[in-house]
Design a protein around this motif. Structure first.
Motif, short mmCIF file in Angstrom:
data_model
loop_
_atom_site.label_atom_id
_atom_site.label_comp_id
_atom_site.label_asym_id
_atom_site.label_seq_id
_atom_site.Cartn_x
_atom_site.Cartn_y
_atom_site.Cartn_z
N ILE A 81 -13.85 36.03 -98.17
CA ILE A 81 -14.29 34.65 -98.36
C ILE A 81 -14.16 34.25 -99.82
O ILE A 81 -13.74 33.12 -100.14
CB ILE A 81 -15.72 34.44 -97.83
CG1 ILE A 81 -15.79 34.78 -96.33
CG2 ILE A 81 -16.19 33.01 -98.09
CD1 ILE A 81 -14.78 34.08 -95.45
N THR A 82 -14.48 35.15 -100.74
CA THR A 82 -14.30 34.85 -102.16
C THR A 82 -12.83 34.57 -102.45
O THR A 82 -12.48 33.58 -103.12
CB THR A 82 -14.81 36.01 -103.02
OG1 THR A 82 -16.22 36.16 -102.79
CG2 THR A 82 -14.55 35.77 -104.50
N ARG A 83 -11.96 35.40 -101.93
CA ARG A 83 -10.51 35.20 -102.12
C ARG A 83 -10.04 33.88 -101.51
O ARG A 83 -9.29 33.12 -102.13
CB ARG A 83 -9.76 36.38 -101.49
CG ARG A 83 -8.28 36.34 -101.72
CD ARG A 83 -7.63 37.66 -101.28
NE ARG A 83 -6.20 37.51 -101.27
CZ ARG A 83 -5.48 37.25 -100.19
NH1 ARG A 83 -6.04 37.17 -99.01
NH2 ARG A 83 -4.18 37.11 -100.28
N LEU A 84 -10.48 33.60 -100.29
CA LEU A 84 -10.12 32.35 -99.61
C LEU A 84 -10.57 31.14 -100.41
O LEU A 84 -9.80 30.19 -100.61
CB LEU A 84 -10.76 32.32 -98.21
CG LEU A 84 -10.70 30.99 -97.47
CD1 LEU A 84 -9.26 30.65 -97.10
CD2 LEU A 84 -11.59 31.05 -96.23
N MET A 85 -11.80 31.17 -100.88
CA MET A 85 -12.33 30.02 -101.61
C MET A 85 -11.63 29.85 -102.96
O MET A 85 -11.37 28.72 -103.38
CB MET A 85 -13.84 30.16 -101.81
CG MET A 85 -14.62 30.05 -100.51
SD MET A 85 -14.39 28.43 -99.74
CE MET A 85 -15.77 28.43 -98.62
N ARG A 86 -11.29 30.95 -103.62
CA ARG A 86 -10.53 30.84 -104.87
C ARG A 86 -9.15 30.24 -104.60
O ARG A 86 -8.71 29.33 -105.30
CB ARG A 86 -10.37 32.21 -105.52
CG ARG A 86 -11.58 32.71 -106.24
CD ARG A 86 -11.26 34.00 -107.00
NE ARG A 86 -12.43 34.70 -107.40
CZ ARG A 86 -13.13 34.44 -108.50
NH1 ARG A 86 -12.77 33.47 -109.29
NH2 ARG A 86 -14.20 35.16 -108.80
N ASP A 87 -8.47 30.77 -103.58
CA ASP A 87 -7.12 30.30 -103.26
C ASP A 87 -7.08 28.84 -102.83
O ASP A 87 -6.10 28.14 -103.08
CB ASP A 87 -6.49 31.17 -102.17
CG ASP A 87 -6.16 32.58 -102.64
OD1 ASP A 87 -6.24 32.85 -103.86
OD2 ASP A 87 -5.84 33.42 -101.77
#
Length: 102
Positions: A81-87
């Motif tokens: 989720i952290t990766r998704l939100m950053r991307d």
């Protein structure tokens, strides 16, 4: 479409809780991606609802995806989720929602 590349088993977990919590709006976000701040906030809150429900299920001995304790997936959720939100450009919303919940 949102795809979790490192931990693809999260799709099964989220699908389970989408059905269980009757969140068709989240199913649509998974299909179309996160495109607005409102969708990012809705999705972030849902993720925290999932974590809470996972804890409740464990306390009650409810089997989810073949296990009564899925807490080992929490770091996987955090990573994806952290990766998704950053991307998607909505990392600040993820942080804000996480701070409100925690």
């Amino acid at each position: 479409m949102i795809k979790f590349s490192r931990y693809p088993h999260l799709h099964d977990l989220l699908d389970h809780y989408i059905d269980r919590l009757e969140r068709k709006d989240i199913s649509e976000i998974l299909r179309s991606g996160i495109n607005t701040q409102e969708e990012a906030e809705t999705f972030a809150k849902f993720i925290w609802d999932v974590v809470g429900q996972m804890n409740e299920d464990e306390d009650k001995g409810v089997e989810v995806l073949g296990h009564t304790d899925n807490s080992e997936m929490i770091p996987d959720i955090s990573y994806e989720i952290t990766r998704l939100m950053r991307d998607s450009g909505f990392y600040s919303i993820w942080v804000t929602v996480s701070d409100e919940v925690g």
